[in-house]
Write an enzyme that holds these catalytic residues in place. Structure first.
Site, short mmCIF file in Angstrom:
data_model
loop_
_atom_site.label_atom_id
_atom_site.label_comp_id
_atom_site.label_asym_id
_atom_site.label_seq_id
_atom_site.Cartn_x
_atom_site.Cartn_y
_atom_site.Cartn_z
CB THR A 71 -0.47 0.03 1.19
OG1 THR A 71 -2.01 1.34 0.41
CG2 THR A 71 -0.07 -0.04 2.63
CE LYS A 75 -1.75 0.28 -4.15
NZ LYS A 75 -3.18 0.84 -4.51
CG ASP A 112 -5.59 -1.42 -6.29
OD1 ASP A 112 -6.05 -1.61 -5.55
OD2 ASP A 112 -4.70 -0.78 -6.87
N GLY A 139 -3.22 9.58 -10.00
CA GLY A 139 -2.42 8.96 -9.43
C GLY A 139 -2.04 6.98 -9.69
CB ALA A 141 -5.69 4.51 -6.83
CE1 TYR A 226 -9.20 2.08 1.74
CE2 TYR A 226 -9.99 2.27 3.78
CZ TYR A 226 -8.95 1.81 2.63
OH TYR A 226 -8.06 1.83 3.52
P1 NAP Z 1 -1.64 9.64 -5.41
O1 NAP Z 1 -0.68 7.91 -6.32
O2 NAP Z 1 -0.62 9.75 -4.57
O3 NAP Z 1 -2.56 10.60 -6.82
C1 NAP Z 1 -3.05 11.24 -6.01
C2 NAP Z 1 -4.47 11.95 -7.20
O4 NAP Z 1 -4.73 12.88 -6.05
C3 NAP Z 1 -2.96 12.50 -7.51
O5 NAP Z 1 -3.62 12.86 -9.51
C4 NAP Z 1 -2.40 14.41 -7.17
O6 NAP Z 1 -2.71 15.53 -7.67
C5 NAP Z 1 -4.54 13.80 -6.84
N1 NAP Z 1 -4.94 15.08 -5.61
C6 NAP Z 1 -4.47 15.00 -4.32
N2 NAP Z 1 -4.44 15.44 -3.65
C7 NAP Z 1 -5.56 17.09 -4.06
C8 NAP Z 1 -6.48 17.86 -3.74
N3 NAP Z 1 -6.14 18.34 -2.17
N4 NAP Z 1 -7.07 18.78 -5.10
C9 NAP Z 1 -6.84 17.84 -5.76
N5 NAP Z 1 -6.43 16.58 -6.48
C10 NAP Z 1 -5.32 16.40 -5.34
O7 NAP Z 1 -2.42 8.53 -4.52
P2 NAP Z 1 -3.10 6.92 -4.65
O8 NAP Z 1 -2.91 5.65 -4.29
O9 NAP Z 1 -3.91 7.05 -6.89
O10 NAP Z 1 -4.45 6.96 -4.07
C11 NAP Z 1 -5.80 8.23 -3.97
C12 NAP Z 1 -7.32 7.49 -3.30
O11 NAP Z 1 -7.68 6.50 -4.26
C13 NAP Z 1 -6.58 7.90 -2.55
O12 NAP Z 1 -8.19 8.57 -1.66
C14 NAP Z 1 -6.80 6.48 -1.60
O13 NAP Z 1 -7.21 6.33 -0.53
C15 NAP Z 1 -7.72 5.29 -2.41
N6 NAP Z 1 -7.85 4.40 -2.74
C16 NAP Z 1 -8.76 3.29 -2.93
C17 NAP Z 1 -8.25 1.80 -3.11
C18 NAP Z 1 -9.55 1.37 -2.59
O14 NAP Z 1 -9.78 -0.37 -2.81
N7 NAP Z 1 -10.92 1.34 -2.17
C19 NAP Z 1 -7.51 1.54 -3.57
C20 NAP Z 1 -6.12 2.31 -3.82
C21 NAP Z 1 -6.27 4.28 -4.01
P3 NAP Z 1 -1.31 15.77 -8.69
O15 NAP Z 1 -0.68 14.61 -9.52
O16 NAP Z 1 -1.84 17.09 -9.00
O17 NAP Z 1 -0.31 15.41 -7.47
#
Ligand code: NAP
Length: 284
Positions: A71, A75, A112, A139, A141, A226
């Site tokens: 996690t 990743k 995922d 990002g 996800a 979640y």
């Molecule tokens: P990540 O790789 O850090 O990517 C985050 C993305 O969100 C980036 O595109 C970032 O934009 C954008 N972002 C972050 N803060 C922001 C804000 N305040 N305003 C606008 N955009 C913002 O994270 P990730 O792994 O993709 O995870 C993203 C979400 O999905 C998290 O909440 C995570 O808990 C959830 N998730 C859930 C599951 C599940 O099984 N339910 C699985 C994986 C992830 P920039 O590119 O501009 O920095």
């Protein structure tokens, strides 16, 4: 927890690595499945910092840990320590599941994207072919979700992200079918997915992902968050009559796929869902 199968020298170990992991509900989800299936497996959680990742993965291999969930924030970075990657992990440059083979190789997978699709089918039995979908975020996800939507034969994916370079990198998954756009275009989409952390507890949980004017009944809103189980944006969409799917279902479905990779058995999905809900204290 009282186990049907006692821990012994033959017990197989699986775990999650990340930083932080103390909040993780993956141990509850996987241990409920092992228990229900009477498997002599146990699942634990290890907090691993970025600087210790290589040593930790080497240690897991040396100890013969059969299955590992990966996690945040590892990743992508974990990839350099693995021997072989699935096509999907290569495509989205992300690994959330590692399997140790009999001959000691570490295989990396990402469950995922398919977990996301399975959760959609489970919750709303949706036919996505020829639909237009919006992914907010770019990002890890978001890459997994966009890849899965392409596989589901959607017509077009629009990507909306604050950092255009990251959006452009995601667009390279399929320059023909992915376009970079902005929030107003979500009103033309069948499915809108929030793949940013906006609405999570540690951020300002009163923040909305988009203006309520942009969404209407007939559309589907999927939020990958979640915890909380209902973000402000989810509540707003529900109030407007939009179909809403939270991230807990995806979390369980990606775990179910990992369970199958490790054990070769179909996962007891309803048992895993109940364990997740019990752990988080929700009946949704
Ligand atoms: P990540 O790789 O850090 O990517 C985050 C993305 O969100 C980036 O595109 C970032 O934009 C954008 N972002 C972050 N803060 C922001 C804000 N305040 N305003 C606008 N955009 C913002 O994270 P990730 O792994 O993709 O995870 C993203 C979400 O999905 C998290 O909440 C995570 O808990 C959830 N998730 C859930 C599951 C599940 O099984 N339910 C699985 C994986 C992830 P920039 O590119 O501009 O920095």
């Amino acid at each position: 927890m009282k186990r049907n199968v006692e821990i012994s020298g033959a017990t197989k170990l699986a775990c999650v690595i990340g930083d932080p992991v103390s909040h993780s509900i993956s141990p509850a989800i996987h241990n409920s499945a092992f228990e229900f299936m009477n498997l002599d497996w146990i699942y634990s959680a290890f907090c691993v910092s970025g600087s210790n990742l290589g040593e930790a993965v080497g240690g897991l291999r040396a100890l013969g840990v059969r299955g590992v969930s990966v996690t945040m924030p590892h990743k992508s970075t974990v990839i350099r320590y693995l021997d072989v990657l699935s096509q999907e992990a290569q495509r989205i440059e992300s690994v959330n599941t590692i399997r140790l083979t009999q001959d000691g190789r570490l295989e990396g997978f990402s469950t995922d994207g398919l977990g996301f699709l399975n959760s959609l089918h489970d919750e709303v039995a949706l036919d996505l072919s020829q639909s237009k979908c919006a992914v907010i975020g770019a990002g890890g996800a978001a890459r997994a979700v966009a890849g899965a939507l392409l596989d589901a034969q959607v017509r077009k994916v629009i990507v909306i992200n604050r950092n255009i370079d990251n959006a452009e990198k995601l667009r390279q998954l399929s320059p023909e079918r992915i376009v970079i756009s902005s929030l107003p275009e979500i009103s033309e989409c069948d499915l809108v997915v929030n793949a940013t952390p906006i609405g999570m507890n540690q951020l300002d949980d009163s923040q909305l992902v988009f203006d309520p004017e942009l969404i209407a009944p007939g559309q589907i809103y999927s939020d990958l968050i979640y915890w909380p189980t209902e973000t402000k944006t989810m509540a707003m969409c529900r109030d407007k009559g939009v179909t809403v799917i939270g991230g807990l279902s995806m979390l369980v479905h990606q775990a179910a796929l990992a369970f199958r990779l490790w054990t070769g058995l179909e996962a007891p999905i309803e048992v895993m869902k109940k364990a997740a809900r019990d752990q988080i204290g929700t009946d949704q």
